[in-house]
Design a protein around this motif. Sequence first.
Motif, PDB file in Angstrom:
ATOM      1  N   ASN A  69     -52.685 -29.782 -50.363  1.00 48.64           N
ATOM      2  CA  ASN A  69     -51.997 -29.906 -51.646  1.00 48.64           C
ATOM      3  C   ASN A  69     -52.711 -29.153 -52.759  1.00 48.64           C
ATOM      4  OD1 ASN A  69     -51.404 -33.027 -50.364  1.00 48.64           O
ATOM      5  ND2 ASN A  69     -49.679 -31.767 -50.981  1.00 48.64           N
ATOM      6  N   ASP A 108     -37.984 -41.857 -55.636  1.00 47.52           N
ATOM      7  CA  ASP A 108     -38.628 -41.312 -54.441  1.00 47.52           C
ATOM      8  C   ASP A 108     -39.303 -39.980 -54.730  1.00 47.52           C
ATOM      9  OD1 ASP A 108     -37.903 -43.453 -52.895  1.00 47.52           O
ATOM     10  OD2 ASP A 108     -36.052 -42.531 -52.142  1.00 47.52           O
ATOM     11  N   GLU A 109     -38.661 -39.138 -55.542  1.00 48.08           N
ATOM     12  CA  GLU A 109     -39.265 -37.847 -55.891  1.00 48.08           C
ATOM     13  C   GLU A 109     -40.537 -38.046 -56.706  1.00 48.08           C
ATOM     14  OE1 GLU A 109     -35.547 -34.726 -56.222  1.00 48.08           O
ATOM     15  OE2 GLU A 109     -35.770 -36.226 -57.796  1.00 48.08           O
ATOM     16  N   ASP A 112     -43.284 -39.370 -54.375  1.00 43.56           N
ATOM     17  CA  ASP A 112     -43.724 -38.366 -53.405  1.00 43.56           C
ATOM     18  C   ASP A 112     -44.580 -37.294 -54.065  1.00 43.56           C
ATOM     19  OD1 ASP A 112     -43.832 -37.111 -50.861  1.00 43.56           O
ATOM     20  OD2 ASP A 112     -42.302 -35.693 -51.516  1.00 43.56           O
ATOM     21  N   ARG A 115     -47.939 -38.784 -55.296  1.00 43.45           N
ATOM     22  CA  ARG A 115     -48.870 -39.046 -54.198  1.00 43.45           C
ATOM     23  C   ARG A 115     -49.561 -37.755 -53.754  1.00 43.45           C
ATOM     24  NH1 ARG A 115     -48.797 -38.322 -48.892  1.00 43.45           N
ATOM     25  NH2 ARG A 115     -46.676 -37.514 -49.011  1.00 43.45           N
ATOM     26  N   GLN A 116     -48.801 -36.670 -53.645  1.00 40.44           N
ATOM     27  CA  GLN A 116     -49.393 -35.408 -53.206  1.00 40.44           C
ATOM     28  C   GLN A 116     -50.397 -34.874 -54.231  1.00 40.44           C
ATOM     29  OE1 GLN A 116     -46.758 -32.516 -51.125  1.00 40.44           O
ATOM     30  NE2 GLN A 116     -45.095 -33.906 -51.686  1.00 40.44           N
ATOM     31  N   HIS A 145     -40.577 -28.952 -50.391  1.00 45.89           N
ATOM     32  CA  HIS A 145     -40.923 -30.073 -51.273  1.00 45.89           C
ATOM     33  C   HIS A 145     -42.391 -30.506 -51.146  1.00 45.89           C
ATOM     34  CE1 HIS A 145     -36.694 -30.403 -52.197  1.00 45.89           C
ATOM     35  NE2 HIS A 145     -36.414 -30.496 -50.910  1.00 45.89           N
ATOM     36  N   ARG A 146     -43.280 -29.562 -50.858  1.00 40.57           N
ATOM     37  CA  ARG A 146     -44.708 -29.864 -50.889  1.00 40.57           C
ATOM     38  C   ARG A 146     -45.260 -29.470 -52.255  1.00 40.57           C
ATOM     39  NH1 ARG A 146     -47.769 -26.779 -47.766  1.00 40.57           N
ATOM     40  NH2 ARG A 146     -46.103 -25.352 -47.204  1.00 40.57           N
ATOM     41  N   TYR A 267     -48.300 -46.394 -52.669  1.00 42.36           N
ATOM     42  CA  TYR A 267     -47.843 -46.811 -51.342  1.00 42.36           C
ATOM     43  C   TYR A 267     -47.140 -48.167 -51.425  1.00 42.36           C
ATOM     44  CZ  TYR A 267     -48.070 -48.433 -46.493  1.00 42.36           C
ATOM     45  OH  TYR A 267     -47.744 -48.933 -45.255  1.00 42.36           O
ATOM     46  N   LYS A 270     -43.736 -47.694 -52.965  1.00 45.74           N
ATOM     47  CA  LYS A 270     -42.869 -47.001 -52.007  1.00 45.74           C
ATOM     48  C   LYS A 270     -42.315 -47.973 -50.974  1.00 45.74           C
ATOM     49  CE  LYS A 270     -41.354 -43.244 -49.787  1.00 45.74           C
ATOM     50  NZ  LYS A 270     -40.354 -42.311 -50.341  1.00 45.74           N
TER      51      LYS A 270
END
Length: 651
Positions: A69, A108-109, A112, A115-116, A145-146, A267, A270
């Motif tokens: 990342n 969710d976006e 995600d 978190r990255q 989507h990374r 987490y 989520k």
Amino acid sequence: MIGKVLGKRYEIIEKIGGGGMAIVYKAKCALLNRFVAIKVLRPEFINDKDLLDKFRKESQAAASLSHPNIVNVYDVGEEDDIYYIVMEYVNGKTLKEVIKEKGKLNKDEILDFTRQIALALKHAHANHVVHRDIKPHNILITEDHRAKVTDFGIALAATSSTITNTGSIIGSVHYFSPEQARGGYTDEKSDLYSLGIVMYEMATGRLPFEGDAPITIALKHIQENPELPSQYNPSISKDLEIIIMKLLQKEQINRYANAAALIEDLYKVKNNFELGDMDNTLRMEDSPTQIIPMVTANEIKELTENRRKDSNSPTNKNNREDGKKRKILIGSAIGAALLAALVFTFAFFYISDFLKTEDVVVPNFVGMTMDEATKEAATIGLKLNVTRKPDDAPKDEVIKQTTSPNMKVRKGFEVKIVVSEGSELAVVPDLEYKDEADVPSILKKNGLVAGDVKREPSDLPIGTVINQNPRAGFKAERGSTVNYVVSEGPATAMVVMPDLRGKTLEEAKAEITKNKLQVGTTDPKYSDVYAAGLVISQNIDPNVETPEGSVVNLVVSQGPENPGSNEGETEENNNGNTPVTKQITINLSTYSGIVNVEVYEVTALSNVKIYGKEYNLDNLRPEEKIIKVPVTGLGSEQYTVYINGENKGNL
């Protein structure tokens, strides 16, 4: 810059972006045949020695990071007053562009991407690198989507939206932390505050603090609490809002302890787990203690004059008349309150003498032994929070402190220090198949240094490590050397030079090509021994090992220089001093299929091949199966005929 080649390997293709400090180009690496991004320092900064030193130092620190990342930094270079950083080329958009396109991201976006980014920060902080400029512009989103964080350690943007402190740029004003706004000590939690701003923007499509000037926004970071994200996005979950507001706490101690703790709560949200009670952490005081800019004498004077003008206005005169009436009604209450205030004031000043805590200056603990640091802290009234880790520094020596030296703090303040446990054995990393340019940074990261570098032929690309010593996984003393072997490309293959003498020119060329050699010159020469069209000699001797691709030059017979002079001459009148040309007749009528015919001249030292050819008898008429081979010699000569390798006798 378009078309320019940097470092003899990076060809600039096109401009893909830019900021206040640098311009970013897409380039092609000729050595590894891949696209890279190159950030070039703007020309106006190349004479700023302090900025250049920081640019080099922090770019090299960023190059030590390796995480999925984080945008990889491959190389740092300088050429003709061009200072550049070579980075991984990421095909995608910035998170800022994604937010502008969508306005608000869904739960969710947000989870995600956050978190990255947090995983990238966790890796950086573990390697003692603080980003200091986390913002959506520095986060790239790939097509799958990374999230990839870029500009680690080089947050030196020189725009109108930055704040400087004694000439040092410390961040982008919309996203930096209160401690950055104050010009105070920044640490890992400063990055977490900036990540909270990014989350706020993802959730609401707007920034928590806006203003007409950078200093106005900076003061809001210090003095004001942001509106809850749910006021702009009612659909946001309560737990996600709690995480954002915890990241945006003014005091570093009230934020998450580290990126790992943040990842754990992400987490939980989520997977719809309870976060627990955070009310105590998030409760806001009505009048919180804040650090505000110092008010100057001129500002006090201006404020006093404004108040005097207001008191003389008609509105205030009417208010004073009404006030006289109210004074009669509340006179007794004022008297009681005055008495209570006098008692409280006396008690406050009396007790405060006992509660007052004086400021002390934090010393520089780095370089002290643990005992020296403990004594120094006790002498001035500070507490130490000690963490130990392996290091090349002597055992029990302080190698880092979180609070900057010369900073004023209250007595009893806790200063975090890191103390060396001394050197330990380092594990040798696996260098095989790595690029030669990456090896020094890989070894440095593991506490080792590059040793002898050898180069050998290999089928691997040039510059690829093919062997190492010690082997991967071996434990060695920190600071010891690792030797390695680098590929210099495929080795040149060798072939045995065939004997081309006596072959026709076509046969010789075919033999040269078959052996992966190159046909060179074919020089004609008269010969009384070799028939016209046969190879007399070659520049590379037969049966000698020769590199593939070597050039083979040939000398080809033209026959005797004066063949007509011997016509009609008989053996009886030939005195043995004049060359005579005769024909050897070979009958192949009893053979079929492919037949190989060779003729050798028998000499005292060896047999010399003067003729060699293959015949496909199935394609010949009967009269064509009678072969005539012309030979020229002096006096009596002897020849041997071979058919399919079988000796048919001497002639």
